[in-house]
Design a protein around this motif. Structure first.
Motif, PDB file in Angstrom:
ATOM      1  N   VAL A  92       0.949  -1.293  -0.005  1.00 32.80           N
ATOM      2  CA  VAL A  92      -0.125  -0.083   0.016  1.00 32.80           C
ATOM      3  C   VAL A  92       0.950   1.274  -0.015  1.00 32.80           C
ATOM      4  CG1 VAL A  92      -1.472   1.441   1.463  1.00 32.80           C
ATOM      5  CG2 VAL A  92      -2.139  -1.102   1.394  1.00 32.80           C
ATOM      6  N   THR A  93       0.516   2.268  -0.811  1.00 37.00           N
ATOM      7  CA  THR A  93       1.062   3.500  -0.807  1.00 37.00           C
ATOM      8  C   THR A  93       0.210   4.598  -0.507  1.00 37.00           C
ATOM      9  OG1 THR A  93       0.870   3.831  -3.146  1.00 37.00           O
ATOM     10  CG2 THR A  93       3.028   2.882  -2.321  1.00 37.00           C
ATOM     11  N   MET A  94       0.396   5.612   0.543  1.00 36.61           N
ATOM     12  CA  MET A  94      -0.262   6.660   0.898  1.00 36.61           C
ATOM     13  C   MET A  94       0.375   7.880   0.416  1.00 36.61           C
ATOM     14  SD  MET A  94      -2.842   4.587   2.451  1.00 36.61           S
ATOM     15  CE  MET A  94      -3.638   5.710   3.768  1.00 36.61           C
ATOM     16  N   TRP A  95      -0.394   9.143   0.450  1.00 33.55           N
ATOM     17  CA  TRP A  95       0.033  10.443   0.379  1.00 33.55           C
ATOM     18  C   TRP A  95      -0.767  11.112   1.181  1.00 33.55           C
ATOM     19  CZ3 TRP A  95      -0.186  12.119  -5.449  1.00 33.55           C
ATOM     20  CH2 TRP A  95      -1.573  11.886  -5.811  1.00 33.55           C
ATOM     21  N   MET A  96      -0.329  12.495   1.174  1.00 35.65           N
ATOM     22  CA  MET A  96      -1.054  13.441   2.197  1.00 35.65           C
ATOM     23  C   MET A  96      -1.707  14.730   1.355  1.00 35.65           C
ATOM     24  SD  MET A  96      -0.771  12.698   5.471  1.00 35.65           S
ATOM     25  CE  MET A  96      -1.009  13.929   6.180  1.00 35.65           C
ATOM     26  N   ARG A  97      -2.046  14.332  -0.082  1.00 38.67           N
ATOM     27  CA  ARG A  97      -2.438  15.437  -0.999  1.00 38.67           C
ATOM     28  C   ARG A  97      -4.032  16.066  -0.101  1.00 38.67           C
ATOM     29  NH1 ARG A  97      -3.767  14.204  -7.110  1.00 38.67           N
ATOM     30  NH2 ARG A  97      -1.530  15.130  -7.381  1.00 38.67           N
ATOM     31  N   ASN A  98      -3.915  17.231  -0.303  1.00 42.43           N
ATOM     32  CA  ASN A  98      -5.431  17.793   0.449  1.00 42.43           C
ATOM     33  C   ASN A  98      -5.659  17.384   1.756  1.00 42.43           C
ATOM     34  OD1 ASN A  98      -5.797  19.065  -2.220  1.00 42.43           O
ATOM     35  ND2 ASN A  98      -6.657  17.275  -2.942  1.00 42.43           N
ATOM     36  N   THR A  99      -4.613  16.979   2.474  1.00 47.58           N
ATOM     37  CA  THR A  99      -5.101  16.450   3.862  1.00 47.58           C
ATOM     38  C   THR A  99      -4.021  17.696   4.567  1.00 47.58           C
ATOM     39  OG1 THR A  99      -4.785  14.150   3.194  1.00 47.58           O
ATOM     40  CG2 THR A  99      -4.471  14.805   5.544  1.00 47.58           C
ATOM     41  N   PRO A 123       1.287  17.653   6.383  1.00 44.81           N
ATOM     42  CA  PRO A 123       0.316  17.801   5.573  1.00 44.81           C
ATOM     43  C   PRO A 123       0.447  18.474   4.016  1.00 44.81           C
ATOM     44  CG  PRO A 123       0.176  18.770   7.613  1.00 44.81           C
ATOM     45  CD  PRO A 123       1.584  18.085   7.416  1.00 44.81           C
ATOM     46  N   LEU A 124      -0.323  18.072   3.100  1.00 47.08           N
ATOM     47  CA  LEU A 124      -0.337  18.491   1.732  1.00 47.08           C
ATOM     48  C   LEU A 124       0.908  18.125   0.896  1.00 47.08           C
ATOM     49  CD1 LEU A 124      -1.293  22.274   2.429  1.00 47.08           C
ATOM     50  CD2 LEU A 124      -2.837  20.145   1.774  1.00 47.08           C
ATOM     51  N   SER A 125       1.583  17.223   1.534  1.00 51.39           N
ATOM     52  CA  SER A 125       2.737  16.166   0.834  1.00 51.39           C
ATOM     53  C   SER A 125       2.138  15.681  -0.203  1.00 51.39           C
ATOM     54  CB  SER A 125       3.772  15.650   1.872  1.00 51.39           C
ATOM     55  OG  SER A 125       4.650  15.181   1.123  1.00 51.39           O
ATOM     56  N   GLU A 126       2.884  15.430  -1.397  1.00 54.89           N
ATOM     57  CA  GLU A 126       2.590  14.544  -2.194  1.00 54.89           C
ATOM     58  C   GLU A 126       3.750  13.256  -2.256  1.00 54.89           C
ATOM     59  OE1 GLU A 126       1.332  15.687  -6.115  1.00 54.89           O
ATOM     60  OE2 GLU A 126       0.023  17.160  -5.067  1.00 54.89           O
ATOM     61  N   THR A 127       4.680  13.127  -1.167  1.00 48.90           N
ATOM     62  CA  THR A 127       5.572  12.321  -1.046  1.00 48.90           C
ATOM     63  C   THR A 127       5.077  10.861  -0.593  1.00 48.90           C
ATOM     64  OG1 THR A 127       7.255  14.007  -0.016  1.00 48.90           O
ATOM     65  CG2 THR A 127       7.714  11.399   0.478  1.00 48.90           C
ATOM     66  N   VAL A 128       5.315   9.993  -1.242  1.00 49.37           N
ATOM     67  CA  VAL A 128       4.664   8.653  -1.084  1.00 49.37           C
ATOM     68  C   VAL A 128       5.015   7.944   0.053  1.00 49.37           C
ATOM     69  CG1 VAL A 128       4.446   6.171  -2.305  1.00 49.37           C
ATOM     70  CG2 VAL A 128       4.368   8.414  -3.691  1.00 49.37           C
ATOM     71  N   VAL A 129       4.218   7.410   0.891  1.00 47.20           N
ATOM     72  CA  VAL A 129       4.774   6.670   2.085  1.00 47.20           C
ATOM     73  C   VAL A 129       4.226   5.163   1.958  1.00 47.20           C
ATOM     74  CG1 VAL A 129       4.254   6.407   4.477  1.00 47.20           C
ATOM     75  CG2 VAL A 129       4.100   8.849   3.289  1.00 47.20           C
ATOM     76  N   SER A 130       5.386   4.425   1.955  1.00 45.14           N
ATOM     77  CA  SER A 130       4.827   2.864   1.606  1.00 45.14           C
ATOM     78  C   SER A 130       4.723   2.064   2.760  1.00 45.14           C
ATOM     79  CB  SER A 130       6.009   2.238   0.753  1.00 45.14           C
ATOM     80  OG  SER A 130       6.109   0.936   0.656  1.00 45.14           O
ATOM     81  N   SER A 131       3.982   0.901   2.824  1.00 44.64           N
ATOM     82  CA  SER A 131       3.869   0.125   3.743  1.00 44.64           C
ATOM     83  C   SER A 131       5.020  -0.903   4.055  1.00 44.64           C
ATOM     84  CB  SER A 131       2.481  -0.909   3.346  1.00 44.64           C
ATOM     85  OG  SER A 131       2.942  -1.563   2.125  1.00 44.64           O
ATOM     86  N   ARG A 132       5.904  -0.875   2.976  1.00 48.21           N
ATOM     87  CA  ARG A 132       7.305  -1.681   2.944  1.00 48.21           C
ATOM     88  C   ARG A 132       6.804  -3.072   3.152  1.00 48.21           C
ATOM     89  NH1 ARG A 132      11.146   1.869   6.781  1.00 48.21           N
ATOM     90  NH2 ARG A 132      10.982   3.682   5.738  1.00 48.21           N
TER      91      ARG A 132
END
Length: 166
Positions: A92-99, A123-132
């Motif tokens: 899973v990958t998450m990001w913070m767009r519009n958060t 907040p508002l970052s589009e950096t991808v956060v991975s579940s690894r």
């Protein structure tokens, strides 16, 4: 003023008006976001040290709910969060767009074990956060809750949605 100049002026004013309306609409919150609703349920995190932390979480079960997540929220109660159910194990990958609020992300396997934690998502970052690795669930909490409550990889998350409610 002659008729042709008046028509030109009226057309220019109408074009400017439409441009302003379309610009405001394009940069405002999407209408669909307001239509997405979430149910809630209790959730408990049991730490290796024996602590039990209780939360009330919103459930993101459907695609539209997972896409919306916590976008546009200006605040969240300290004992609240959102549990994303991906229905089957997967990376899973998450990001913070519009958060708008900083978050801690807990990646959870099918049995409720925390496999990875990402603290302080910006907040508002589009950096991808991975579940690894493959996970079934992601729990988002206010940033700082993981540290404040001494939550670690290997701790257990229990809820009806995960299927292991206490």
């Amino acid at each position: 003023m002659d008729v042709s100049r008046l028509k030109f002026l009226a057309s220019a004013i109408l074009a400017l008006f439409l441009f302003v309306v379309l610009s405001v609409t394009a940069f405002s919150r999407p209408t669909a976001a307001a239509d997405v609703t979430f149910t809630t349920e209790p959730l408990v995190i049991e730490t290796a040290g024996g602590a039990r932390h209780q939360f009330t979480v919103e459930l993101a079960l459907q695609s539209a709910q997972r896409q919306q997540g916590l976008m546009y929220r200006k605040e969240m109660a300290p004992d609240a969060g959102m549990l994303f159910d991906f229905e089957a194990p997967r990376e899973v990958t998450m990001w913070m767009r519009n958060t708008l609020i900083p978050l801690d992300m807990l990646f959870i396997d099918a049995k409720g074990r925390i496999t990875h934690i990402h603290e302080g998502a910006v907040p508002l970052s589009e950096t991808v956060v991975s579940s690894r690795g493959p996970v079934d669930f992601v729990l988002e909490l206010n940033a700082g809750e993981v540290k404040r409550r001494s939550i670690r990889v290997g701790d257990r998350v229990r809820s009806a949605q995960i299927g292991n409610a206490p």
